[in-house]
Design a protein around this motif. Sequence first.
Motif, PDB file in Angstrom:
ATOM      1  N   CYS A  79      25.304   8.556 -34.434  1.00  0.00           N
ATOM      2  CA  CYS A  79      25.570   8.266 -33.023  1.00  0.00           C
ATOM      3  C   CYS A  79      25.794   9.545 -32.228  1.00  0.00           C
ATOM      4  CB  CYS A  79      26.762   7.324 -32.886  1.00  0.00           C
ATOM      5  SG  CYS A  79      28.289   7.924 -33.609  1.00  0.00           S
ATOM      6  N   CYS A 112      23.547   3.757 -39.280  1.00  0.00           N
ATOM      7  CA  CYS A 112      24.469   4.858 -39.581  1.00  0.00           C
ATOM      8  C   CYS A 112      23.978   5.699 -40.751  1.00  0.00           C
ATOM      9  CB  CYS A 112      25.857   4.309 -39.895  1.00  0.00           C
ATOM     10  SG  CYS A 112      26.605   3.465 -38.495  1.00  0.00           S
ATOM     11  N   CYS A 144      25.793   8.700 -42.970  1.00  0.00           N
ATOM     12  CA  CYS A 144      26.835   9.379 -42.186  1.00  0.00           C
ATOM     13  C   CYS A 144      28.221   9.228 -42.785  1.00  0.00           C
ATOM     14  CB  CYS A 144      26.816   8.862 -40.757  1.00  0.00           C
ATOM     15  SG  CYS A 144      28.131   9.487 -39.728  1.00  0.00           S
TER      16      CYS A 144
HETATM   17  S1  SF4 Z   1      29.224   5.865 -39.319  1.00  0.00           S
HETATM   18 FE1  SF4 Z   1      28.452   7.722 -38.313  1.00  0.00          FE
HETATM   19  S2  SF4 Z   1      26.707   7.029 -37.114  1.00  0.00           S
HETATM   20 FE2  SF4 Z   1      27.876   5.222 -37.645  1.00  0.00          FE
HETATM   21  S3  SF4 Z   1      29.216   4.877 -35.871  1.00  0.00           S
HETATM   22 FE3  SF4 Z   1      30.361   6.094 -37.396  1.00  0.00          FE
HETATM   23  S4  SF4 Z   1      30.033   8.231 -36.817  1.00  0.00           S
HETATM   24 FE4  SF4 Z   1      28.481   7.011 -35.774  1.00  0.00          FE
END
Ligand code: SF4
Lengths: 172, 421
Positions: free
Chosen positions: B300, B361, B364
């Motif tokens: 994100c 995601c 991440c």
């Molecule tokens: S897991 Fe990573 S990509 Fe997904 S919302 Fe959280 S920070 Fe953002």
Amino acid sequence: MTRILARGVIRAFGDDVNTDYIVPSRRKKETIDPERLRHFMFEDIEPDFFASLTDSTILCAGTNFGCGSAMEVAVTVPISAGVRAVVARSFARTYQRNAINNGLLTLKADTSALPANEEARIVEDAGEILVEAASGVTVRCDPMPEFVIDMIRHGGLLEYLKAHGRFPEQRA
Amino acid sequence: MPEQTMAEKLLSRACGRLVKGGDIVICRPDFAMGTDGSIPMAIDYLHSIADPSRGPIDPKQLVFAFDHYGALSGPGALRLQEKAREFALAFGVPLFDVGEGIGHQLMIEEGFAAPGRLVVGADSHATAYGALNCFGAGIGSSDLAGIMLTGQLWLETPRSIRVELRGELQPFVSAKDIALYLARILRADGANYRAIEFAGDGVAHLDLDERIVLSNMAVELGAKAGIFPADETLARFLTAESRDRSQTVAPDPGCEYVQEVTVELGSLRPQIALPHRVDNVVDLDDAETTPVDVVYLGTCTGGRIRDYEEALEVIRAAGRVAQGVEVVVTPATRRINQELRERGMLDEFRRYGARLESPGCGACCGTCGTVLPGQVIMSSANRNFKGRMGDATARIFLGSSYSCAMAAVEGVVGRRTKGAS
Ligand code: SF4
């Protein structure tokens, strides 16, 4: 009148303990059941933590406790592991919010003088909240807003809403 | 009437009375987003006090996005996801299912975030919505359950830090470098309990994608919200998308800030966060060179069109990716993925040997695939805690999409050729 809010053995941590340290998020994809997840508490920074717990625990930390992800297991898991309160110099807002919503006492205080691994209790006395360690060290905590104390007393947000049916009316 | 910050104005509107920093407000969010990472627990909270047949009081106030878990997440995760899916279908909650993309980006793309609104997400990077001149804040699963039950939420009105952006970024320096620089000077808790309000002539030089990076990463400094003013750039975006732009807010002249910070964009150099802290930041030029295994382009924070344009610009100029470096491309949403495909950028990445993953995601936070033990990762993401990408022995460096691509090309994190762009 003195009211005991919590008691337990102090376990000390430093600054910036993030929620992934409290419970690694990779564990959360298997289950969100705190009774299963508590075995993994602090596993990346203090692997024997859960095994070493005896009874009730008071976590003490430096600044920014609970930073990082807003995942709520970082609150429900310590509660399940017998953590009765967290006292820190400061909290990440998402963590303190989740804690309040789950009825976990989170208090802001200068924790530097609190002795690790010692019995302590947290008391409310004449509107003041104090942490008193067995050896006599006492530190004063920052006051909390009335609505927040009320929510913690009920055991959290949902219990509060169940009891009252809704949020409090607002002053205009 | 007292002078108000943007944060105070936005929360005043959301709760229907005039509030100032420090006030606890009970307000009605315009929208509340939940992910497969947070919804199952919210359902448990709801049903811990209400009948299991009980649905949300206003399903259209909610948005569900399944972004954290996918085919690689294991049976437990898929069961949790299924529970959220069943709930959404049973009660008519709008749902973006697996493969649609990351919830935060969908909230922006699909028009849920708009000026003047209070839009929350049960995930910390909901601060991203602030790029659209609204109050975007992360909440927990219990809050989401509270919203399902009552439509309402409690919040403490934050006091604001004003971050003045002056001038214009140099080539190959990007919004991510501003975000990392702010983490460097304010530290990971520097904006705790605060809202960050961006200001200054430098704002005009940042496009919407760049603003989202700064709002998104505001939470890495502990901020509750990271709010941009409304301006021509935002107006153009809203008009192009036929979105409501009637409720923009601006800070009152003379309103009170707890702190003011100025960043001279013109003199900012590329920044890099070293393991294992987002505020362990140095100039990229000063970073020790470390051989890199994986270059991760997504999330994100760094998974939008602009990021991939920047990365390709660097890789294209070099004509190759260094041997032994795996480049992973995980676009934030299906829409972004689509545009990358249409513009031939996915093919281009493929030709350079990149691994293309479906939107979401990804790795991440280690829930959809993970990195391997001991790997060195250069990532366009927002967090580099130990264990963040699924393995506690991996070392994660954070940088801009330019810097990530540079690492892909040179095979090292940090600069081989000091001072060169
Ligand atoms: S897991 Fe990573 S990509 Fe997904 S919302 Fe959280 S920070 Fe953002």
